[in-house]
Write an enzyme that holds these catalytic residues in place. Sequence first.
Site, PDB file in Angstrom:
ATOM      1  N   SER A   1       0.928  -1.078  -0.054  1.00 40.97           N
ATOM      2  CA  SER A   1       0.054   0.001  -0.054  1.00 40.97           C
ATOM      3  C   SER A   1       0.797   1.416  -0.021  1.00 40.97           C
ATOM      4  CB  SER A   1      -0.884  -0.106   1.285  1.00 40.97           C
ATOM      5  OG  SER A   1      -1.957   0.787   1.153  1.00 40.97           O
TER       6      SER A   1
ATOM      7  N   ASP B   1      -8.563  -6.192  -4.618  1.00 38.21           N
ATOM      8  CA  ASP B   1      -8.342  -5.139  -4.116  1.00 38.21           C
ATOM      9  C   ASP B   1      -9.305  -4.012  -5.009  1.00 38.21           C
ATOM     10  OD1 ASP B   1      -7.366  -2.683  -3.499  1.00 38.21           O
ATOM     11  OD2 ASP B   1      -5.222  -3.413  -3.753  1.00 38.21           O
TER      12      ASP B   1
ATOM     13  N   HIS C   1      -7.699  -5.249  -0.447  1.00 43.50           N
ATOM     14  CA  HIS C   1      -6.507  -4.269  -0.458  1.00 43.50           C
ATOM     15  C   HIS C   1      -5.732  -4.984   0.655  1.00 43.50           C
ATOM     16  CE1 HIS C   1      -3.782  -1.046  -0.822  1.00 43.50           C
ATOM     17  NE2 HIS C   1      -3.898  -1.040   0.182  1.00 43.50           N
TER      18      HIS C   1
END
Lengths: 388, 388
Positions: free
Chosen positions: B150, B305, B338
Amino acid sequence: MRRRKHVKVITVADKAQPLQLDCGGVLPEIQVAYETYGHLSQTGDNVILVVHALTGDSHPAAHDQADDIGWWEPLVGPGCPIDTNVFYVVCSNVLGGCQGTTGPASINPETGQPYGAHFPQITIRDMVHVQKRLLDKLGIEQLVLVIGGSMGGMQALEWAVTYPDMMDGVAVIAAPGYTTPQAIAYNIVGRRAVMLDPDWQEGNYYGTAGPAEGLAIARALGMITYQSDYSMTEKFGRNLRNDKFEVENYLEYQGNSLVKRFDANAYLYLLKALDLHDLGRGYSSYQAALARVKAKVLVVGVSSDILYPPYQQQQLVRELKAAGARASYNEIDSGHGHDGFLIDFPILRPMIDRFIRSILPTPALLNHHSLFRPSDLAYLGARLVTEI
Amino acid sequence: MRRRKHVKVITVADKAQPLQLDCGGVLPEIQVAYETYGHLSQTGDNVILVVHALTGDSHPAAHDQADDIGWWEPLVGPGCPIDTNVFYVVCSNVLGGCQGTTGPASINPETGQPYGAHFPQITIRDMVHVQKRLLDKLGIEQLVLVIGGSMGGMQALEWAVTYPDMMDGVAVIAAPGYTTPQAIAYNIVGRRAVMLDPDWQEGNYYGTAGPAEGLAIARALGMITYQSDYSMTEKFGRNLRNDKFEVENYLEYQGNSLVKRFDANAYLYLLKALDLHDLGRGYSSYQAALARVKAKVLVVGVSSDILYPPYQQQQLVRELKAAGARASYNEIDSGHGHDGFLIDFPILRPMIDRFIRSILPTPALLNHHSLFRPSDLAYLGARLVTEI
């Protein structure tokens, strides 16, 4: 507003006939704002009920050239799939809304003040019960079709379950049989933003500015879920304007636009109605609710919908079929996301047109349908050929 | 907190060496909180830099059994892919954060008050520059690997572009080469919720309660984007608890948890840094930036995601290859969304393990690596066999 010119208002609940609500509350008075298009046939066999989405209203189409355009213009009108030369189209603002039908901004007859946060919780099913009362008042006993997208699709489904004998067909676009936790979660965030706004004042903001920023934030979040990563990238990329990303300017514009035309409390109540949407509510099971459906059902999904992804519509069709209903699935292959039901008309028009013709009486019956003009028949006939 | 025990703090910028920021500001003083694991080899050839995500910190793993567990425990530790028996692991809290490194809650040396909203805007690249200064202070000139997920993945990519000669490999999990408008839009909504909270007080809330509800709302929205429709349905369905949907209880819990450990202004600044993330920033083109990369790059996407969808990682790998870099793509096939980069360790461990071995010196070199114990070599050898 010009669009108000054709809006009629009718009382469908009063002290003598209050509406018992799905969640246990009671509304002692309900007014419904509605519009009609076309002419009711002598036998009353040509009625289509159009139901609107979250921030929609009773105005899917302009009534004449001087009128404001509506939110489903390419679908509703002379020569359109929902042909107002043929059908009598009824569309009303939903219960809990703020475009003429009773909602949180309405005066509570018991206090003489706006309901605000004291409005009882309503559901999609309550909206349908109110529409039924409207049709009763109009002397309509039978519907060719109930059609809507998003929250309108949920209402169309509730119609099929709640009044299964009343319609030939139901068209559901971009709506699920029940709302899943991700969609609920977005609504939770939106509601909390509205209620965080100090100008919300626990819902008692009437006569003051109201929670403009809170509602604008909730709307901005809604707008994200109505689009797609693809469509936003296409439209905005990483472009800047006035030192802001274009997407930020856009979200501010959309938020502010809604604030001008929408009541924040209505937004809260309608979002919660979306969360509560579950066709199985009050039945022995979800399957038992679906087994009530007698109408032919068209379910349409948008391939890039992130709010009610197409797998939900596909699942709904499988479940309807398993419950013995006649259901089919069409997909709008589009990058527009959930908003495709308000954008992808070149794809939606033939889908709806074909479905309506599939639920209409046979061609022989069409001929004696007083409202079909020769040109309409030729039009329909020509397109029927293309169906073979 | 126990986890603080192993945190060291070092000054990397002062009046003599202030940090010029990417957006034009200057920070006259920067302290960095960091942790290290394992031992630096005599030649300094065994360093892995681990970089954290939005609300992470310098604590990817416990230092001993008495220590709090970290956010990447199954990846970092003795016998893990990032083997602390072999590698010297460095992890620092990011610039702009609130876990020991200078950020908006820090005292502005010029005013003696917390920066608050007067903190200069920072970027992912600024975070990387600060990490470089930390490594300089620690006498580290070369990295085997920079790895993160991320926002950590964005930093890893910036490392590869900004200091291309410093590392052998870069592992980027669930992060794009630039942030797309949908992801920016979520951040916009989150920031507006924080700033709408009257307790935000234009950022001058230190010593008061602070914008707890605003931050909790922003976090709730974040949590939606870190998961998936599938994972939320699996976890919560439409289940109710205490008259609320489970998903609502969950979002409230998550929001309140973050409020206890995170500074709202830091959240605002870091979200904005995410928006500004674009490897091409300041270069003649995005392609020109990618062409600087010399490290071998592993890019990992998570199939479900919705924040940085896998097509973005696939696209990044194509673009890196087109720019002449050695890049490969692995996908975590998971419904976790995610958050998969913090959950799907059974899939992630072999991916990272394989990648690290692919960038390590040849087996001959491994033998003279002073920190490899025979058991590690056997372990590595055994797994190398499975690679054939």
